[in-house]
Write a protein that holds these residues in place. Structure first.
Motif, PDB file in Angstrom:
ATOM      1  N   ASN A  80       0.838  -1.194   0.000  1.00 42.55           N
ATOM      2  CA  ASN A  80       0.000   0.000   0.000  1.00 42.55           C
ATOM      3  C   ASN A  80       0.872   1.244   0.000  1.00 42.55           C
ATOM      4  OD1 ASN A  80      -2.277   1.601   0.063  1.00 42.55           O
ATOM      5  ND2 ASN A  80      -2.422   1.581   2.299  1.00 42.55           N
ATOM      6  N   TYR A  81       1.362   1.610  -1.175  1.00 38.44           N
ATOM      7  CA  TYR A  81       2.194   2.791  -1.320  1.00 38.44           C
ATOM      8  C   TYR A  81       1.408   3.908  -1.985  1.00 38.44           C
ATOM      9  CZ  TYR A  81       6.022  -0.525  -0.574  1.00 38.44           C
ATOM     10  OH  TYR A  81       6.852  -1.485  -0.048  1.00 38.44           O
ATOM     11  N   GLU A  82       1.830   5.134  -1.716  1.00 39.03           N
ATOM     12  CA  GLU A  82       1.221   6.303  -2.334  1.00 39.03           C
ATOM     13  C   GLU A  82       2.272   7.024  -3.156  1.00 39.03           C
ATOM     14  OE1 GLU A  82      -1.375  10.268  -0.991  1.00 39.03           O
ATOM     15  OE2 GLU A  82      -0.729   8.772   0.491  1.00 39.03           O
ATOM     16  N   GLU A  83       1.880   7.467  -4.340  1.00 36.46           N
ATOM     17  CA  GLU A  83       2.792   8.203  -5.214  1.00 36.46           C
ATOM     18  C   GLU A  83       2.731   9.694  -4.869  1.00 36.46           C
ATOM     19  OE1 GLU A  83       3.008   6.264  -9.481  1.00 36.46           O
ATOM     20  OE2 GLU A  83       0.930   6.361  -8.844  1.00 36.46           O
ATOM     21  N   ILE A  84       3.883  10.275  -4.602  1.00 39.33           N
ATOM     22  CA  ILE A  84       3.958  11.709  -4.275  1.00 39.33           C
ATOM     23  C   ILE A  84       5.097  12.336  -5.079  1.00 39.33           C
ATOM     24  CG2 ILE A  84       4.230  13.423  -2.451  1.00 39.33           C
ATOM     25  CD1 ILE A  84       3.436  11.302  -0.445  1.00 39.33           C
ATOM     26  N   THR A  85       4.863  13.538  -5.585  1.00 42.26           N
ATOM     27  CA  THR A  85       5.906  14.275  -6.303  1.00 42.26           C
ATOM     28  C   THR A  85       6.251  15.542  -5.520  1.00 42.26           C
ATOM     29  OG1 THR A  85       5.145  13.469  -8.460  1.00 42.26           O
ATOM     30  CG2 THR A  85       6.532  15.431  -8.455  1.00 42.26           C
ATOM     31  N   TYR A  86       7.539  15.723  -5.266  1.00 44.23           N
ATOM     32  CA  TYR A  86       8.040  16.922  -4.593  1.00 44.23           C
ATOM     33  C   TYR A  86       8.801  17.765  -5.614  1.00 44.23           C
ATOM     34  CZ  TYR A  86       7.234  14.003  -0.456  1.00 44.23           C
ATOM     35  OH  TYR A  86       6.673  13.194   0.490  1.00 44.23           O
ATOM     36  N   GLU A  87       8.748  19.079  -5.437  1.00 47.25           N
ATOM     37  CA  GLU A  87       9.478  19.986  -6.319  1.00 47.25           C
ATOM     38  C   GLU A  87      10.263  20.982  -5.472  1.00 47.25           C
ATOM     39  OE1 GLU A  87       6.996  21.641  -9.454  1.00 47.25           O
ATOM     40  OE2 GLU A  87       5.529  20.040  -9.117  1.00 47.25           O
ATOM     41  N   GLY A  88      11.398  21.394  -5.994  1.00 49.57           N
ATOM     42  CA  GLY A  88      12.199  22.340  -5.223  1.00 49.57           C
ATOM     43  C   GLY A  88      13.404  22.821  -6.006  1.00 49.57           C
ATOM     44  N   TYR A  89      14.298  23.471  -5.276  1.00 50.68           N
ATOM     45  CA  TYR A  89      15.484  24.080  -5.880  1.00 50.68           C
ATOM     46  C   TYR A  89      16.735  23.623  -5.138  1.00 50.68           C
ATOM     47  CZ  TYR A  89      12.010  27.230  -7.902  1.00 50.68           C
ATOM     48  OH  TYR A  89      10.922  27.738  -8.566  1.00 50.68           O
ATOM     49  N   GLY A  90      17.746  23.256  -5.910  1.00 55.02           N
ATOM     50  CA  GLY A  90      19.042  22.969  -5.346  1.00 55.02           C
ATOM     51  C   GLY A  90      19.882  24.233  -5.326  1.00 55.02           C
ATOM     52  N   ALA A  91      21.176  24.082  -5.079  1.00 53.51           N
ATOM     53  CA  ALA A  91      22.088  25.226  -5.078  1.00 53.51           C
ATOM     54  C   ALA A  91      22.008  25.967  -6.415  1.00 53.51           C
ATOM     55  CB  ALA A  91      23.519  24.745  -4.824  1.00 53.51           C
ATOM     56  N   SER A  92      22.140  27.282  -6.372  1.00 59.44           N
ATOM     57  CA  SER A  92      22.117  28.153  -7.561  1.00 59.44           C
ATOM     58  C   SER A  92      20.810  28.066  -8.335  1.00 59.44           C
ATOM     59  CB  SER A  92      23.299  27.840  -8.487  1.00 59.44           C
ATOM     60  OG  SER A  92      24.530  28.109  -7.832  1.00 59.44           O
ATOM     61  N   GLY A  93      19.736  27.674  -7.667  1.00 64.53           N
ATOM     62  CA  GLY A  93      18.427  27.675  -8.298  1.00 64.53           C
ATOM     63  C   GLY A  93      18.170  26.535  -9.258  1.00 64.53           C
ATOM     64  N   VAL A  94      18.976  25.478  -9.200  1.00 64.22           N
ATOM     65  CA  VAL A  94      18.757  24.309 -10.061  1.00 64.22           C
ATOM     66  C   VAL A  94      17.414  23.667  -9.702  1.00 64.22           C
ATOM     67  CG1 VAL A  94      19.549  21.957 -10.566  1.00 64.22           C
ATOM     68  CG2 VAL A  94      21.186  23.844 -10.480  1.00 64.22           C
ATOM     69  N   ALA A  95      16.615  23.381 -10.712  1.00 65.24           N
ATOM     70  CA  ALA A  95      15.275  22.838 -10.497  1.00 65.24           C
ATOM     71  C   ALA A  95      15.332  21.328 -10.269  1.00 65.24           C
ATOM     72  CB  ALA A  95      14.395  23.144 -11.703  1.00 65.24           C
ATOM     73  N   PHE A  96      14.544  20.855  -9.306  1.00 62.33           N
ATOM     74  CA  PHE A  96      14.469  19.429  -8.974  1.00 62.33           C
ATOM     75  C   PHE A  96      13.017  18.967  -8.957  1.00 62.33           C
ATOM     76  CE2 PHE A  96      18.803  19.671  -7.577  1.00 62.33           C
ATOM     77  CZ  PHE A  96      19.269  18.360  -7.482  1.00 62.33           C
TER      78      PHE A  96
END
Length: 244
Positions: A80-96
């Protein structure tokens, strides 16, 4: 993983020790089990077929793949797993963009946030960077002595969007809905893949220096070492000579 060249990341993965490889198989097993909830027959379940292709490219044993399918379809212990997506920024504004499969959302959110914070980054709101990426199918084939024009024509005739020659590999990009057809056509010609998966490809890359590249790679490593995290995508363009 997506950087300036996918091959750098694949080569690094291939060199990982058995313990790390086992962790990769565990994560792939969770992805297969989740996909199998919609049906255990890959001929009728496109998502399952795509994840199986990804697992086979990672040299996951067939019996391990089949066991994960049985878990997802309910033949073995229930998952019973749930799919989740996280978004954010690494150093120097690199998108993740970080994809997770978890049985505890609070634990996962706290851990992912901590990974970003400890690597000069920050977790953002849903939608803050995903617009910078496109979901695509991507197949990577080691060149060896293969004929470039022949492989390119095979891929394009099967419906691929793009074909490129990068270092020691050919990289083939497809629309998500065409990924299965292109993969099947190439498999029918006896071709083996270093990677075959649905991925997130950035529209543009952010060039970083060596110091920032090290911070980005540290964040990638921390995220990939997290048991709940299944996939990590970013738009950093590492400088020439960076080894990670």
């Amino acid at each position: 993983m997506s950087g300036h060249s996918k091959w750098h990341n694949i080569a690094a993965k291939k060199g990982k020790n058995d313990a790390a490889r086992g962790k990769i198989f565990t994560k792939l097993g969770k992805e297969i089990a989740m996909a199998a909830k919609d049906g255990s027959n890959p001929d009728l379940n496109v998502k399952l077929a795509n994840v199986i292709a990804k697992a086979k490219a990672a040299n996951m044993p067939n019996d391990t793949i089949n066991r994960a399918i049985k878990k997802g379809s309910g033949e073995l212990e229930n998952v019973n797993y749930e799919e989740i997506t996280y978004e954010g920024y690494g150093a120097s504004g690199v998108a993740f963009v970080v994809e997770a499969l978890t049985d505890n959302k609070n634990r996962s959110a706290g851990n992912v946030r901590s990974h970003f914070t400890k690597c000069d980054g920050n977790l953002g709101a849903t939608g803050c960077v995903s617009w910078m990426f496109q979901k695509k199918g991507e197949i990577v084939i080691e060149k060896n002595d293969l004929d470039e024009d022949e492989i390119m024509m095979l891929a394009l005739d099967a419906g691929a969007e793009d074909f490129s020659s990068e270092g020691d590999v050919f990289e083939i990009t497809t629309a998500v809905e065409d990924f299965g057809a292109v993969r099947t056509a190439l498999e029918a010609e006896g071709l083996e893949f270093l990677s075959a998966e649905i991925t997130m490809i950035p529209d543009n890359y952010t060039a970083v220096d060596m110091e920032t590249a090290a911070k980005i790679q540290k964040l990638v490593d921390r995220l990939e070492d997290d048991d709940d995290v299944s996939n990590v995508y970013h738009n950093a363009e590492f400088p020439e000579g960076f080894e990670g």
